[in-house]
Design an enzyme around this catalytic site. Structure first.
Site, PDB file in Angstrom:
ATOM      1  N   LYS A  24      37.667  48.031  28.823  1.00 51.89           N
ATOM      2  CA  LYS A  24      38.494  47.594  27.697  1.00 51.89           C
ATOM      3  C   LYS A  24      37.745  46.647  26.749  1.00 51.89           C
ATOM      4  O   LYS A  24      37.806  46.808  25.527  1.00 51.89           O
ATOM      5  CB  LYS A  24      39.746  46.913  28.261  1.00 51.89           C
ATOM      6  N   ARG A  58      51.235  39.805  27.259  1.00 48.64           N
ATOM      7  CA  ARG A  58      51.155  39.981  28.710  1.00 48.64           C
ATOM      8  C   ARG A  58      52.541  39.876  29.367  1.00 48.64           C
ATOM      9  O   ARG A  58      52.704  40.212  30.526  1.00 48.64           O
ATOM     10  CB  ARG A  58      50.215  38.921  29.266  1.00 48.64           C
ATOM     11  N   ARG A  83      30.534  49.321  43.620  1.00 46.51           N
ATOM     12  CA  ARG A  83      29.597  48.320  43.094  1.00 46.51           C
ATOM     13  C   ARG A  83      28.836  47.653  44.234  1.00 46.51           C
ATOM     14  O   ARG A  83      29.404  47.353  45.284  1.00 46.51           O
ATOM     15  CB  ARG A  83      30.359  47.230  42.330  1.00 46.51           C
ATOM     16  N   ARG A 131      30.891  42.625  46.837  1.00 47.12           N
ATOM     17  CA  ARG A 131      31.536  41.328  46.600  1.00 47.12           C
ATOM     18  C   ARG A 131      32.958  41.331  47.172  1.00 47.12           C
ATOM     19  O   ARG A 131      33.611  42.372  47.189  1.00 47.12           O
ATOM     20  CB  ARG A 131      31.606  41.023  45.103  1.00 47.12           C
ATOM     21  N   ARG A 180      44.975  43.928  42.961  1.00 47.44           N
ATOM     22  CA  ARG A 180      44.842  43.693  41.517  1.00 47.44           C
ATOM     23  C   ARG A 180      45.575  44.755  40.715  1.00 47.44           C
ATOM     24  O   ARG A 180      46.211  44.452  39.701  1.00 47.44           O
ATOM     25  CB  ARG A 180      43.354  43.677  41.110  1.00 47.44           C
TER      26      ARG A 180
END
Ligand SMILES: [Zn+2]
Length: 224
Positions: free
Chosen positions: A20, A96, A130, A162, A173
């Site tokens: 984004k 938001r 990742r 991570r 999330r």
């Protein structure tokens, strides 16, 4: 409050790892309009001692407190009144909440709400693939793999995932993302302002699709 008609009052939505921020920057550069990210804006104001909101924002952030709708609204409202927003702007990270949506309706004429749409499974694959080494070099098992599995090409250190990039954390999330954003996206859908762009393609193609939509729409308005 006055609402001038500007051609490019744009909101950009997208889940984590949708690119984004990159798309917002490309659009901003193409149309020479500012990319207003509320995250950046908060940090900018906090650092600007001449801004009358600086102290209030610094107190909240430094104490780990949430910035209220009222304060975010005020911050955005002041930002979009600046001279560089005469043709429009791209909002990123705002609105938001439903309070923020209502407020924005009162101070703007949003023309386009773009959603970079990607299936949750694809996001999980993007993020969970990742890998990083202790020196911060970044890799991806599918999109930018190292020559030797689990070893950094640059410094030969071991690679790891991570904490935030585990599938469980990503699912958490995404759940929060959907809970917060889906009602807002539905609202803009009902207003016929929501444009879904397929985010499961190359950055350049996502951008081209967005531009094509804008150009076609502007053409049809001129031909009316
Ligand atoms: Zn490395």
């Amino acid at each position: 409050m006055s609402k001038n008609n500007k051609p490019f009052e744009i909101i950009l939505f997208g889940p984590p790892a949708s690119g984004k921020g990159t798309q917002a920057k490309l659009l901003a550069d193409t149309f020479t309009i500012p990319h207003i990210s509320t995250g950046h804006l908060l940090r900018e104001i906090k650092a600007d001692s001449d801004n009358h909101l600086a102290k209030q924002i610094a107190d909240l952030i430094d104490n780990g407190r949430l910035v209220s709708d009222e304060l975010v609204n005020q911050m955005v409202s002041e930002r979009i009144k600046k001279d560089d927003c005469q043709v429009g702007y791209i909002l990123d990270g705002f609105p938001r909440t439903e309070e923020q949506v209502k407020f924005l309706d009162g101070i703007s004429n949003i023309d386009y709400v773009f959603l970079i749409e990607i299936k949750d499974e694809v996001i999980i694959e993007r993020i969970s693939g990742r890998r990083t080494c202790k020196n911060g070099h970044s890799w991806h098992i599918k999109y930018s793999p190292t020559k030797v599995d689990g070893i950094c090409d640059v410094c030969s250190e071991a690679l790891y995932v991570r904490d935030d990039d585990t599938p469980e954390k990503i699912k958490d999330r995404l759940e929060i993302y959907h809970k917060n954003n889906d009602p807002i996206l539905n609202y803009y859908q009902e207003q016929n302002k929501l444009i879904k762009v397929n985010g499961d393609q190359h950055i350049e193609k996502v951008f081209q699709d967005t531009i094509k939509y804008l150009v076609d729409d502007l053409r049809s308005k001129i031909n009316l």
